[in-house]
Structure formats: C-alpha cells, structure tokens
Scaffold this motif. Sequence first.
Motif, PDB file in Angstrom:
ATOM      1  N   ARG A 322      49.384  48.609  71.609  1.00  0.00           N
ATOM      2  CA  ARG A 322      50.018  47.095  71.405  1.00  0.00           C
ATOM      3  C   ARG A 322      51.120  47.477  70.557  1.00  0.00           C
ATOM      4  NH1 ARG A 322      48.237  41.343  71.606  1.00  0.00           N
ATOM      5  NH2 ARG A 322      50.328  40.329  71.092  1.00  0.00           N
ATOM      6  N   LEU A 342      48.676  42.007  57.813  1.00  0.00           N
ATOM      7  CA  LEU A 342      49.833  42.523  58.568  1.00  0.00           C
ATOM      8  C   LEU A 342      50.928  41.598  58.158  1.00  0.00           C
ATOM      9  CD1 LEU A 342      47.750  42.646  61.929  1.00  0.00           C
ATOM     10  CD2 LEU A 342      48.006  44.360  60.263  1.00  0.00           C
ATOM     11  N   GLU A 343      52.194  42.001  58.986  1.00  0.00           N
ATOM     12  CA  GLU A 343      53.389  41.457  58.895  1.00  0.00           C
ATOM     13  C   GLU A 343      53.318  39.821  59.425  1.00  0.00           C
ATOM     14  OE1 GLU A 343      56.623  43.283  60.799  1.00  0.00           O
ATOM     15  OE2 GLU A 343      57.093  41.502  61.962  1.00  0.00           O
ATOM     16  N   THR A 344      52.250  39.593  60.147  1.00  0.00           N
ATOM     17  CA  THR A 344      52.127  38.376  60.527  1.00  0.00           C
ATOM     18  C   THR A 344      51.237  37.614  59.672  1.00  0.00           C
ATOM     19  OG1 THR A 344      49.602  38.977  61.492  1.00  0.00           O
ATOM     20  CG2 THR A 344      51.802  39.186  63.068  1.00  0.00           C
ATOM     21  N   ASN A 368      44.131  47.622  67.975  1.00  0.00           N
ATOM     22  CA  ASN A 368      45.205  47.923  68.754  1.00  0.00           C
ATOM     23  C   ASN A 368      45.288  49.508  69.102  1.00  0.00           C
ATOM     24  OD1 ASN A 368      45.610  45.181  68.589  1.00  0.00           O
ATOM     25  ND2 ASN A 368      47.645  45.571  67.643  1.00  0.00           N
TER      26      ASN A 368
ATOM     27  N   PRO B 357      48.027  40.641  67.789  1.00  0.00           N
ATOM     28  CA  PRO B 357      49.575  40.819  67.356  1.00  0.00           C
ATOM     29  C   PRO B 357      49.839  41.547  65.891  1.00  0.00           C
ATOM     30  CG  PRO B 357      49.176  38.617  67.705  1.00  0.00           C
ATOM     31  CD  PRO B 357      47.726  39.358  67.750  1.00  0.00           C
ATOM     32  N   GLN B 358      50.638  42.603  66.045  1.00  0.00           N
ATOM     33  CA  GLN B 358      50.756  43.149  64.560  1.00  0.00           C
ATOM     34  C   GLN B 358      52.055  42.884  64.034  1.00  0.00           C
ATOM     35  OE1 GLN B 358      50.471  47.523  64.583  1.00  0.00           O
ATOM     36  NE2 GLN B 358      50.735  47.505  62.575  1.00  0.00           N
ATOM     37  N   THR B 359      53.036  42.478  64.881  1.00  0.00           N
ATOM     38  CA  THR B 359      54.440  42.096  64.451  1.00  0.00           C
ATOM     39  C   THR B 359      54.538  40.471  64.641  1.00  0.00           C
ATOM     40  OG1 THR B 359      55.463  42.162  66.416  1.00  0.00           O
ATOM     41  CG2 THR B 359      55.288  44.371  65.094  1.00  0.00           C
ATOM     42  N   LEU B 360      55.394  40.093  63.832  1.00  0.00           N
ATOM     43  CA  LEU B 360      55.839  38.549  63.749  1.00  0.00           C
ATOM     44  C   LEU B 360      56.336  38.137  65.270  1.00  0.00           C
ATOM     45  CD1 LEU B 360      57.685  37.109  60.788  1.00  0.00           C
ATOM     46  CD2 LEU B 360      55.688  36.241  61.907  1.00  0.00           C
ATOM     47  N   GLU B 361      57.220  38.907  65.800  1.00  0.00           N
ATOM     48  CA  GLU B 361      57.677  38.711  67.277  1.00  0.00           C
ATOM     49  C   GLU B 361      56.489  38.410  68.066  1.00  0.00           C
ATOM     50  OE1 GLU B 361      60.406  40.961  69.085  1.00  0.00           O
ATOM     51  OE2 GLU B 361      62.211  40.473  67.844  1.00  0.00           O
ATOM     52  N   GLU B 362      55.601  39.428  68.002  1.00  0.00           N
ATOM     53  CA  GLU B 362      54.403  39.239  69.024  1.00  0.00           C
ATOM     54  C   GLU B 362      53.310  38.053  68.714  1.00  0.00           C
ATOM     55  OE1 GLU B 362      52.473  42.304  70.964  1.00  0.00           O
ATOM     56  OE2 GLU B 362      54.496  42.190  71.418  1.00  0.00           O
TER      57      GLU B 362
END
Lengths: 374, 613
Positions: A322, A342-344, A368, B357-362
Amino acid sequence: MAHAYTPGLRVTDHAVIRRTRRLPLPGTVLVETGKTLTAETPVARTELPGNVQTVNVASLLGVHQSDIADCMIKKEGDPVEAGEVIASTKSFFGLFRAKCTSPTKGSIESISAITGQVLLREPPIPVEVEAYVDGTVVEVLPREGVVMETSGAFVQGIFGIGGETAGVLHRLAESPKDPLTEAAIGPECKGKVVFGGSQVTGKALEKAVKMGARGVIVGGIDDQDLRAFLGYDLGVAITGSEEKGVTLVITEGFGRMAMARRTFDLLCSHEGRKCSINGATQIRAGVMRPEVVIPILGERVAAPASAVSEGLKIGSPVRGIREPYFGRLGTVSGLPPELQLLETEAKVRVLAVRFDGTEEDAILPRANVEMIEG
Amino acid sequence: MSEKTEIRSVLATDCGSTTTKAILIEKRGEEYRLIVRGEAPTTVEAPFEDVTRGVLNAVMEVEELSGRKLLDGERIITPQRGEDGVDLYLSTSSAGGGLQMMVFGVVKSMTGESAERAALGAGAIVMDIIASNDGRLPHEKVKRIRDLRPDMILLSGGIDGGTTTHVVELAELIAAADPKARLGAGYLLPIIYAGNKNAREIIEERLGSKTALVITDNIRPVLERENLGPARQAVHDLFMEHVMAHAPGYKKLMTWTPVPIMPTPAAVGSIIQTIAHNEKINVIGVDIGGATTDVFSDYGGTFNRTVSANLGMSYSISNVLAEAGIANVMRWVAFGADEVDIRNRIKNKMIRPTTIPQTLEELELEQAISREALRLAFEQHKHLAVGLKGVQQERTISDTFEQSVSGETIINLMALDLLVGSGGVLSHAPRRVQSASMMVDAFLPEGLTHLAVDSIFMMPQLGVLATRHEKAATEVFEKDCLIPLGAVVAPVGPCKEGQRAVEIRGKTSKGQAIQGAVDFGQMAIVPLAAGETAEVEIVPGRGLDVGAGKGRTRAAEIRGGVVGVILDGRGRRPFGLPEDPKRRVERLREWAAALDLYPKAGAKSPVPAAARS
C-alpha cells in the motif's frame, strides 16, 4: 497475538504442482495413470450437445401457432440437412404455397404449438481438455478427466486475465525495473510466453497479440491500459474467461511496479524453458490467483512445504502493498505490540521494515505488508 | 429464557468478508457493558480455509487486551468458570465475499432481468445472466456455469401456463453442467426454480437428483407483473442452510455456539428495527463492508432492506469506480491527482483488500470512494423501498425496455429522524466528523436529521445477542455502541450565492444560548455536546424549507453529539458541487476547514517525509 498480516504469493524454484483437468460433461478419458504428457496433449474428450437454433415456423408460413403440427414435414427427432424443407403449407389444389427450410444441419429438437417455433439442435460439438502442464498423469477420474502432476518452478501472480496457455519463456526486459515496451515485441515472440519488468502498456499488449505471443508476465499495468485493452472497466475481480488472444499475469499490482527481483531472476533462470500460465483470478473466498508453472521434468524436488506459514517474525522478508511503500521489498526489523498513531490519526498495529537500499526503518500498518513466501 | 438473568459474560464475533471482530461483554453491577474488542483478518480464504482461525485470533486479541482467559486450547470456554471463559458465545457472518449467484431466464430482457432483480434484492452478486437468447452456444454456457462456481442458481423462465420448452432447456443445460458449489466440494448446489409452474414436474425430474432443488412461486407469473418476494426468501433460506453451512470452518463454528449463526445484514437489521420501534421514529441505517453495502430503513413501521452486493470498500471497491464513474469519485477529492494514479490505487486495493490507508491522501481517497458507494447503495434502496405491496413492481411490455424501476419510494428524506452508519470506513474513521461528513454527502438528508455511528462496528454482534438476551444487547447498544454524532440541518430549495440559507437559535438543556447561521454554499458546526439537548427555532432562508413549509420557521428539539450540529447550506434539490475544478477544490477545502475534517498538513507522523508521494 493476532496474525494481522497478509499471506504472500508463492514464488519458488522447487514445487510439486498438481492440477485437476475436468471435462465440462462426462466423456472419455484418453490417457492412463503414469503417462508423461506435454501440456498440449488431450487428456479427455466429450461431445457437448449442439447449439440450438429456433425457427419461427408459424410466422414464416403465416399460420396460427396451434396449426404448425399439421404443417411439419419433419417430426421431433428427425435428422435434417441445411436447406432441407422442414415444414410447408398446402393450397387447396395440392400445390406448395409456402415452405420453411432448416438453416442448419442437425435434428428437430422440439415443435411448440404454443410459440409456433421449432427448435433445431445442431450436431454435437466435440470438446477436449488438454493436460495444461508438461507432467505425469497421477490419477484418472473416470469419465471426468485426470490429475496432472509436475515438478518445477512456480510463480503466483497477483492478478491476471485470460485462460490457460503454454509456451517458451522469453525475456523482453533487461532488468525488473524496465518496462515491457511495444518496440521489444517482434515476430520472434510468436507462440512464446514473454516476460518483462515493471509495466506493460495497452499498445504493447496489442502488439503481443498481433505477433502471436501466448502470454505476458509483467510487474504492473495501468488500469487505464487494462480497461482499454479489455474494452470495459473491470468491476469485480473474477477473470479467466477473457478471449483477448493473450494471457496476462501481473506479479506486483497496478501501475508501474518493478517485478520482484526474486521473481524476475527465477523467470530469467528458466528462459527458454516451456511454461504453462493461467490468468484466472478470483479475489474472494476460495481465492484464485494467476499462475506460472515451469515444469522441470526428470528432476526430483522436495515435497511442497506446508501451505500455512508461521507468520511475521523479525527478519521475515516482506513486500509493501500500500502507498507510500507500495511494491517495495524489505525485511521486518521490529514488531512493536502497542498500537501506534498514523498520519491519518488512526491507531493501528504496526511493524518496522528495513526496505532494501535504505538505512532507516519505516513504520507501516501490519495490514500493509505481504509476506514473501517460498 | 431462564438463564438470561444468570448470564455474566458474553463473547460475540462477526466474521466479515475482510475482518473478524470479537467483543467481550460483562455484567458490571446491574448493567451489561462492553469490555474490549479485538479483531483479526478473516480466514475463509487459502491458506487457512477455516473461519475459526480468524475467530480464534480475534478472541486471542480480546484475551490479551482484557487479561481474561477465554480459550482452552482451541475452544472457547463456556460457561464461565470462575474468572475464565464466558457464559454465552454468539456469532454472525458475512464472510466469503458475499453470496455469489448465477441467474437464468428465457428472454434476457424479461425473465432474465426479473431473476437478476430477485437475486440482487436478496443480497447476491450476480455473476452472470444466462438466457436462451443471449447469443452464447450451449457448450459455452455449460463451461461458464462450471467456471464460475456460483453459490446458488436462480432459474426462472416462462409465465405460468405458457410454454415450458425453453425453461426446461435451461434446466437441461444446468444438469449437463453438473455444477459444483464454490465452497465445499462435497455437497449439492442449491438451485431455486421460480419459473412457469407447469414446468415444475419436469424441472424436478431434470434437476431433483443432481442438485438441492427448491421450487418457489414464479417470479413472472404473468408478463406484466413481477413477484420477487418468494424467490428472495428462498435465496435467504438456502444461503444459511447450504452455503454458509459449507463455508470453510463453519461447521466447527456452529458447534461452538448455542444460537444459530446469523447473517450480518439480518443482525444489523434487527437492531435498526429495535431503534425505530423503541423511539417511534423513522430510521435509515447503512452498513458499508468490504464486499457489500446494506441499507436498512424503517419508515412508520415499514421495514425494508437492500443489499448492494457489489458496492464495498475492498473486494468491490473497483466496482464502485466502475458504477459511479471516475468523475463522481474525483469530485470529492480535494487534492490534485491524475486519473491514471487514482485508478491504479483503487485497483490495488481491490487485489489486496485487507490493506488500510497510511497517508492522509489515501484516507481522503478512500472516504471519497465511500461517499459514492453509499450514494449508489442508497439510490438502489430508494428504488426498492416501495412499500408493502408484496409485488415489487408492475411492468408493462413497454416498460421492459427501460432499466428504471417503477413504483414510488417511501423514503422521504425530510421525514427522516435518524441516520445510523456502520461498517469499517464509518466506524473506524479517525475523526467522527469524517463519518458524519461521509453520510451527509452521500444521503443528503433534508430539514433536521440526527446522525449516529456504530462506535466500533458491533451492531451485528448486538443484533444476534438481542435474539438471546435483549437486556444485555439494549444496554450495551445504548451505552457503548451507538455514538451520537449530533444532527444536520439542511434547507431544501433553490438558493443563490450570498443568500442566507439557514439559521438556528435557541437554548440548550443547560440553559445556555445556542446560535448559528450559514449562507448558501457554506457549512458550519454549532457545538452541542453528547447528552445535551437544545430547544431551537430553525429559520430557513427565503423560499427554503426545513420541514415546516417554504420559508417557515420550524421549532425542534436537537440532541447533541460528539460532532455537534452541522449547518449545511449547500442546498438540496438541487445539490451540486462547483463544475469548475479549481472552485470545487476550494469549496471542498472550505467545508473541510469548517468541519475540521482532517489534521492540518505537517502534523507529526510516523511516515518519513521522504516516503510521501
């Protein structure tokens, strides 16, 4: 601890592979247990009922549906030739006024006084099932088919299209990072299974079809190219029945994805050998992934290891599946038990991975990564 | 049941298509409360092919987190012994990627289409429609049946009393194919015959010995009318009796629990009905999973459920893109991304469905897709929720050329009181306001609507618990499951830029003033905490309606929640995003800022900057 990881795809030089070859209908098995066969050898044969064609006799003769039985010259079960008259109306003077002919050779299947239609059954269609892999018949399934066994190299892809085929492996890329381009595909690819590195374009696939390549094995493909090649957008991943003239096996995923070095090296080491491939994919329960089987006949290999792996450990080889680490390979360097942010802002179980060519550990959700299994 | 009062602890699992979730409930003092929750990947697929492995893994996580011993080897300890084990173990399931069916009809656009509707309505994925006139040769059809390995087949064809030949021919094709079921090789494939009643005997003769044949009423008794109910019921019954019972490991799982394993959608439906019934309100619930999205509604006591079997966030994510179109997905994305990249990311999620999702965009992309999945699933629900006629629709011959479904929907968004969201993308959204935003954008509620989300996705487990121990289910549901998000106020009608869209003013239960207003195109949040209520006047802009008529002020009680009261001035009927891409992105960013949807850029992250794309 929960095994929160995705089991990986198999890439191995030593495997024993068994494949069941079944007829769509009961028929005759053509081979015996113990026989060594090539992939193209028919192993079982049957005859499928012929195609059914309808002839609207009532409409063609201009009579009421319930009257067609009186007009039929041929009865149910009668054989007919193409162009032969099967029904007609008569005038008061005994002269033919209208007639109806058979569009095909076959037999009269049924005559319906309700619809006014006659069903014609074409002659039976012979169907054969081939061995699919070069190997040995290890079991005969009476009237149904056989089980073939072969030993050699085995590569599972992540996604594919098209059905079973076989051909000689032919390399078209210098490194796993190089794309498989249109320019690389020439007349020498005819009848071969070509493999390349990171990506195949729609145009390259079309060229492969034009040049008569049987199969393409590559790291990635843009979804847009796949859509253009198929002519539709793939909704649910159930594939294998496409008839595009070539079988495609994607080893890594969508986009430009360098083929895993191990997969590429394995394919390179067998360049020139014959392989069997199948693009059929079904990503649901009873998951089915595309495959490449490279039989090495006459060579004994160890029995296949247990299919269930032990799970992630420090040092386990993994692949990021991912963004932002998609397609990158490395080894597990830490398995912290506590949840991490996480960043999210999602809190999840993570692991640390030392990706190839880096000096730093990267932190990823455990979901992931995919184990690389031999 | 007498043991109800003696139950001290409950363990319940839900085996989803992607994840198996386990919850532990204990009686603390006089009330039942959720203690912990664990999860693990579902293990129906190779290499495990045994659902109980995922169940055990999820239970092991519960053990770890709670410090309570629940397993003795590979068995759940029941009843409770001292502090170990639980008194009751229950499970629901939607594993196996949903129900996969093939449908057969004589004429593709008539009985074929009716059969497809019946199967879709029953929650199936229709893998293929085989019809006498679909242009394929018989041997191609036979091969297709064998290749696809459906869970079940629905065979229809002919009107009652009409010709039997064609439908019998289809039955002969199926018999010739001798299809094997997808899960478990050693059992007969369930087939439902719902065609011409005059052909029943001969169908029985052709298929009775080779398949698990069930005969039900014709789905098209006359050309002008469909009767899908009996066939749908048969699909549900057979799914439990045959398909689930043969899914890998389910036989073992069934022996662990004294209560039948309930299909996840049925369990969620029972909870939705309970809310509507107890509160006497109109409720819509949605459960968005990996393979399917289920929508439930209870309007004035009329319950409807639809299952969009091919709209989901993992296995079916690519189908959301195919059905909604890239433009509809991209309209919710507030960052520049090219279509090729977006398509690839979605397909990669499809082929590796368990990733997160690992990133904000994802995350933003996944939430954009979920808006479209929810919207499409709701559209399907509106078309199917047409009241209790027993017959889904009347169609004339001329209607057969149209794909649209006739019949008036009973879903009136202005009369909706509560919208409840469930399923991974809603229950696990890092911020609750993200769940609220996804639901508002997809369902476009009108007037005043309260919003809630299943806190940690346990409605299925509580639904099945309610069948055995309603008190425990209700208590946990009220205290630990349902998270009140607050409400959304959205005026309906045409509005102009700069015009006042809506204003609220009033007093909270704590005696404090509450006030807020938005102009057309704006969004805002007025804080109102969970547990608080407010008596307010909702004043719509000129010509707009908030439920009391055009331009009329509505008095209402609003219950607070973790998000508060969302004032949505973006308009309804029509609702639209700006066509100009730059303006659209600006607007999306304004709304995201107004709702505090996402963390600000540069927030501390474990992802090294170098690794960001």
